[in-house]
Design a protein around this motif. Structure first.
Motif, PDB file in Angstrom:
ATOM      1  N   VAL A  75       0.909  -1.205   0.066  1.00 24.01           N
ATOM      2  CA  VAL A  75      -0.007  -0.050  -0.016  1.00 24.01           C
ATOM      3  C   VAL A  75       0.916   1.275   0.159  1.00 24.01           C
ATOM      4  CG1 VAL A  75      -1.742  -0.970   1.025  1.00 24.01           C
ATOM      5  CG2 VAL A  75      -0.316  -0.020   2.369  1.00 24.01           C
ATOM      6  N   THR A  76       0.258   2.295  -0.262  1.00 25.91           N
ATOM      7  CA  THR A  76       0.887   3.561  -0.197  1.00 25.91           C
ATOM      8  C   THR A  76      -0.083   4.713   0.745  1.00 25.91           C
ATOM      9  OG1 THR A  76       1.511   3.383  -2.550  1.00 25.91           O
ATOM     10  CG2 THR A  76       1.922   5.409  -1.915  1.00 25.91           C
ATOM     11  N   ASP A  77       0.916   5.221   1.415  1.00 28.94           N
ATOM     12  CA  ASP A  77       0.175   6.319   2.408  1.00 28.94           C
ATOM     13  C   ASP A  77       0.692   7.701   2.142  1.00 28.94           C
ATOM     14  OD1 ASP A  77      -0.920   4.229   3.859  1.00 28.94           O
ATOM     15  OD2 ASP A  77       0.594   4.284   5.571  1.00 28.94           O
ATOM     16  N   CYS A  78      -0.257   8.768   2.596  1.00 27.87           N
ATOM     17  CA  CYS A  78      -0.131  10.156   2.336  1.00 27.87           C
ATOM     18  C   CYS A  78      -0.574  10.871   3.401  1.00 27.87           C
ATOM     19  CB  CYS A  78      -0.579  10.477   0.908  1.00 27.87           C
ATOM     20  SG  CYS A  78      -0.164   9.783  -0.387  1.00 27.87           S
ATOM     21  N   TYR A  79      -0.132  12.049   3.786  1.00 27.87           N
ATOM     22  CA  TYR A  79      -0.618  12.864   4.711  1.00 27.87           C
ATOM     23  C   TYR A  79      -0.717  14.458   4.342  1.00 27.87           C
ATOM     24  CZ  TYR A  79       0.872   9.009   7.954  1.00 27.87           C
ATOM     25  OH  TYR A  79       0.799   8.047   8.548  1.00 27.87           O
ATOM     26  N   PHE A  80      -2.002  14.589   4.192  1.00 26.65           N
ATOM     27  CA  PHE A  80      -2.148  15.954   3.777  1.00 26.65           C
ATOM     28  C   PHE A  80      -3.281  16.861   4.684  1.00 26.65           C
ATOM     29  CE2 PHE A  80      -2.581  13.358  -0.010  1.00 26.65           C
ATOM     30  CZ  PHE A  80      -1.258  13.328  -0.673  1.00 26.65           C
ATOM     31  N   GLY A  81      -3.099  16.539   6.227  1.00 23.30           N
ATOM     32  CA  GLY A  81      -3.808  17.040   7.235  1.00 23.30           C
ATOM     33  C   GLY A  81      -3.223  18.228   7.676  1.00 23.30           C
ATOM     34  N   GLN A 117      -4.371  12.806  10.000  1.00 23.37           N
ATOM     35  CA  GLN A 117      -5.378  11.956   9.132  1.00 23.37           C
ATOM     36  C   GLN A 117      -4.232  11.506   7.902  1.00 23.37           C
ATOM     37  OE1 GLN A 117      -8.989  13.493   7.979  1.00 23.37           O
ATOM     38  NE2 GLN A 117      -8.885  12.367   6.061  1.00 23.37           N
ATOM     39  N   GLN A 118      -4.471  10.195   7.807  1.00 26.63           N
ATOM     40  CA  GLN A 118      -3.637   9.336   6.797  1.00 26.63           C
ATOM     41  C   GLN A 118      -4.636   9.185   5.504  1.00 26.63           C
ATOM     42  OE1 GLN A 118      -3.130   4.893   6.906  1.00 26.63           O
ATOM     43  NE2 GLN A 118      -1.063   5.565   7.772  1.00 26.63           N
ATOM     44  N   THR A 119      -4.127   9.365   4.433  1.00 25.83           N
ATOM     45  CA  THR A 119      -4.691   8.897   3.173  1.00 25.83           C
ATOM     46  C   THR A 119      -4.041   7.826   2.784  1.00 25.83           C
ATOM     47  OG1 THR A 119      -5.081  11.235   2.743  1.00 25.83           O
ATOM     48  CG2 THR A 119      -5.502   9.198   0.868  1.00 25.83           C
ATOM     49  N   ARG A 120      -5.009   6.714   2.744  1.00 29.91           N
ATOM     50  CA  ARG A 120      -4.086   5.206   2.197  1.00 29.91           C
ATOM     51  C   ARG A 120      -4.743   4.891   0.865  1.00 29.91           C
ATOM     52  NH1 ARG A 120      -2.542   0.231   5.850  1.00 29.91           N
ATOM     53  NH2 ARG A 120      -0.687   1.755   6.231  1.00 29.91           N
ATOM     54  N   LEU A 121      -3.682   4.519   0.024  1.00 28.03           N
ATOM     55  CA  LEU A 121      -3.897   4.225  -1.474  1.00 28.03           C
ATOM     56  C   LEU A 121      -3.821   2.816  -1.516  1.00 28.03           C
ATOM     57  CD1 LEU A 121      -2.078   7.209  -3.111  1.00 28.03           C
ATOM     58  CD2 LEU A 121      -4.254   6.948  -2.461  1.00 28.03           C
ATOM     59  N   MET A 122      -4.556   1.837  -1.915  1.00 24.61           N
ATOM     60  CA  MET A 122      -4.457   0.378  -2.016  1.00 24.61           C
ATOM     61  C   MET A 122      -3.920   0.106  -3.297  1.00 24.61           C
ATOM     62  SD  MET A 122      -5.862  -0.148   0.794  1.00 24.61           S
ATOM     63  CE  MET A 122      -5.488  -1.805   0.844  1.00 24.61           C
ATOM     64  N   VAL A 123      -2.511   0.787  -3.283  1.00 24.25           N
ATOM     65  CA  VAL A 123      -1.792   0.555  -4.755  1.00 24.25           C
ATOM     66  C   VAL A 123      -0.542   0.301  -4.302  1.00 24.25           C
ATOM     67  CG1 VAL A 123      -1.175   1.402  -6.882  1.00 24.25           C
ATOM     68  CG2 VAL A 123      -3.269   2.089  -5.851  1.00 24.25           C
ATOM     69  N   PRO A 124       0.004  -1.077  -4.796  1.00 25.02           N
ATOM     70  CA  PRO A 124       1.532  -1.370  -4.576  1.00 25.02           C
ATOM     71  C   PRO A 124       2.840  -0.235  -4.999  1.00 25.02           C
ATOM     72  CG  PRO A 124       0.329  -3.270  -5.601  1.00 25.02           C
ATOM     73  CD  PRO A 124      -0.656  -1.897  -5.565  1.00 25.02           C
TER      74      PRO A 124
END
Length: 597
Positions: free
Chosen positions: A135-141, A150-157
């Protein structure tokens, strides 16, 4: 005649002829020999079959090749490997063949897998992945009502490319083909279109002559420039040729990275995830001036967890990155390092003393002018400006564009006696940057220019909305190159317009207003490039279909060499029937008259 009186004269003449023959024969040995492709050289062909062909020529000698590839980075290696696999004789000019490639490369797994198939290189998947995350994580909070944590998780390898294995794989492919390495450089600098300051690179009607830094002379049908964005031999097109009212300088992605071991873990960055973006600035809240600078000139960190170590620590590669900057908005490496270390300290991530390694100082030019398509040099990679102008992604686009270039070059080299280097170079340029792809790039360039100017609040809002789109749509924009997954969602003007509207309605009002305002400013300053990209039928005034290089040559010959045959034939007929004295045709009409006699 035939008597003894003529015999001395005949003997004298025979002596003259014998001497002349000897002189001519000796002169032929010294004269430059005509270029002979390797495929037509029986000795070379036999040497290749039995494995006896030398791998490099001695300094000071001359070799004839189909293609000379200048530069030994990923671009040079992939071009040499693919051209060699297609059966061409290639010279790979690399001044530092044993130097490791410095940058870390990441890629979406789907793109890497697609390239493995399209390039027919299964080793990309089996050998050239150093690490993979599911998975790939992002933080835009911290903005627009989104909590800081808040974490944005992308279910993409996502994968980290093993650059050592990639170079080794390409070298093995090179060793298995007719590619010769030259541990040297080409010291040439462009002075005018297709002309260079010194005689180390000379073009002629049959090909190019190169003199390398070690004295080696090469004779090549084509020259490929893989020396990077800041090339000395590739000519850039003018602003007007790019469809701009004024020159748009490149921006720069600047990043400082390092590998380290962390005591007891690296939360909040999950072990199973590649953290692609962390745009938070709360780690600088204790210093208002520092935080204000980070708001105005944003940077993010990405984190690549490498796994647990024998001593119980956890290894991670961190990189603090300025997405794109120019002038006063370009961040220094020192500032990025300072921000990154402060971020880790704020998050409670403790670096094991003495474990910091693999420091990386990443410098990626983005945007700027495309190569001039009329030149004989064929650029690839950075020299061809294939770096994504809005994101800085480069490796996958390089590999995808290389296969397109190799296909175009191979088609031209296989034309036999019909081959001409000018037509071959023109075909390569046309394949690399066709009109359709240039329009798509114009849209990306606008995106990069917009992101370059935004404060961190707007970047958080932009990317939070961006990753709310369906995955093929956002991943297609990040890929942004023909043959890569999802790119079909952006290749045509109506697809780009649909993408723009889809993300615009998801923007926070502040981001939407900023984008609309900058679209007006950009168009007023640089012209209708953006409008042409998304409203192509209305604003792109190129009504004639784009011609192939061979069609352009025929057309040019018809218009500027043959001219108006009907008018010239009429003049000839009237001249033949006239009774007027001292009548004479113009030179062009006279030439036609001589040709038909």
């Amino acid at each position: 005649p035939g008597g003894t009186a003529g015999e001395p004269a005949r003997r004298k003449m025979a002596g003259y002829m014998l001497a002349l023959s000897a002189v001519l024969h000796f002169g032929a040995l010294l004269a430059p020999q005509p270029y002979r492709p390797a495929s037509l050289n029986p000795a070379r062909a036999f040497a290749r079959r039995v494995g006896g062909a030398p791998r490099a020529d001695a300094a000071g000698t001359e070799s004839a090749v189909d293609v000379a590839v200048i530069g030994g980075g990923p671009a040079g290696h992939i071009m040499a490997a693919l051209l060699g696999r297609d059966g061409h004789r290639v010279a790979l000019v690399d001044p530092y063949p044993n130097r490791p490639w410095p940058n870390n490369y990441g890629a979406w797994r789907a793109e890497w897998e697609s390239l493995s198939e399209s390039l027919r290189l299964p080793e990309l998947m089996s050998r050239c992945i150093r690490k993979e995350w599911s998975v790939t994580d992002c933080y835009f909070g911290g903005s627009h009502g989104m909590p800081t944590e808040q974490q944005t998780r992308l279910m993409v390898p996502y994968v980290q490319v093993d650059r050592v294995a990639l170079k080794s794989t390409l070298n093995e492919l090179i060793d298995a083909s007719d590619v010769r390495r030259y541990e040297a450089s080409l010291d040439a600098r462009l002075s005018a279109p297709n002309l260079f300051e010194s005689e180390t690179l000379l073009h002629d009607a049959q090909g190019s002559s190169l003199t390398l830094s070690d004295g080696t002379r090469l004779r090549a049908k084509l020259v490929v420039d893989a020396t990077g964005f800041e090339s000395r031999i590739t000519l850039r097109e003018s602003a007007s040729a790019s469809g701009l009212w004024k020159e748009l300088s490149p921006g720069y992605q600047i990043a400082y990275g390092f590998r380290c071991d962390c005591v007891g873990g690296h939360e909040p960055y999950a072990v199973e995830a590649m953290t692609l973006f962390d745009y938070r600035t709360d780690h600088l809240a204790a210093d208002p001036a520092w935080e204000a600078d980070a708001v105005a000139r944003p940077s993010f960190v990405y984190a690549m967890p490498q796994g647990p170590q024998p001593d119980g620590s956890s290894r991670v590669f961190f990189e603090e990155t300025s997405l794109v900057g120019r002038g006063a908005r370009r961040l220094s490496f020192a500032e990025l390092k300072r921000r990154c270390l402060r971020r880790l300290d704020h998050l409670g991530i403790q670096v094991v003393e003495g474990s910091l390694a693999e420091e990386e100082y990443c410098y990626i030019p983005m945007g700027g002018a495309l190569p001039d398509p009329t030149q004989r040099i064929i650029p690839v990679g950075g020299a061809a400006n294939t770096v994504h102008p809005a994101t800085g992604y480069q490796l996958c686009r390089l590999l995808a564009s290389s296969s397109i270039l190799v296909a175009a070059v191979t088609e031209q080299l296989r034309r036999g006696d019909a081959f001409t280097p000018d037509a071959a170079a023109a075909a390569a340029h046309a394949a690399l940057w066709p009109r359709r792809l240039r329009l798509q790039r114009d849209f990306q360039v606008f995106g990069g220019e917009f992101l370059l100017r935004q404060p961190v609040d707007n970047l958080r809002g932009f990317f939070a909305a961006f990753f709310q789109l369906e995955q093929p749509l956002w991943s297609g924009f990040l890929a942004g190159w023909t043959t890569l997954p999802g790119n079909e969602r952006h290749e045509e003007w109506d697809r780009r317009l649909g993408f723009g509207l889809s993300i615009f309605v998801r923007f926070p009002p502040q981001v939407a207003a900023s984008l609309a305002y900058y679209a007006v400013l950009f168009s007023a300053e640089y012209g209708p490039a953006l409008l042409k990209s998304i409203f192509t039928p209305v604003f792109d005034f190129r009504r004639e279909p784009e011609l192939l290089p061979s069609q352009r040559r025929v057309r040019a010959s018809t218009v500027y060499v043959v001219g108006d045959l009907e008018a010239k034939r009429e003049a000839l007929e009237m001249l033949r029937s006239t009774t007027a004295k001292e009548s004479a045709p113009s030179p062009q009409v006279a030439l036609l008259g001589e040709a038909v006699q």
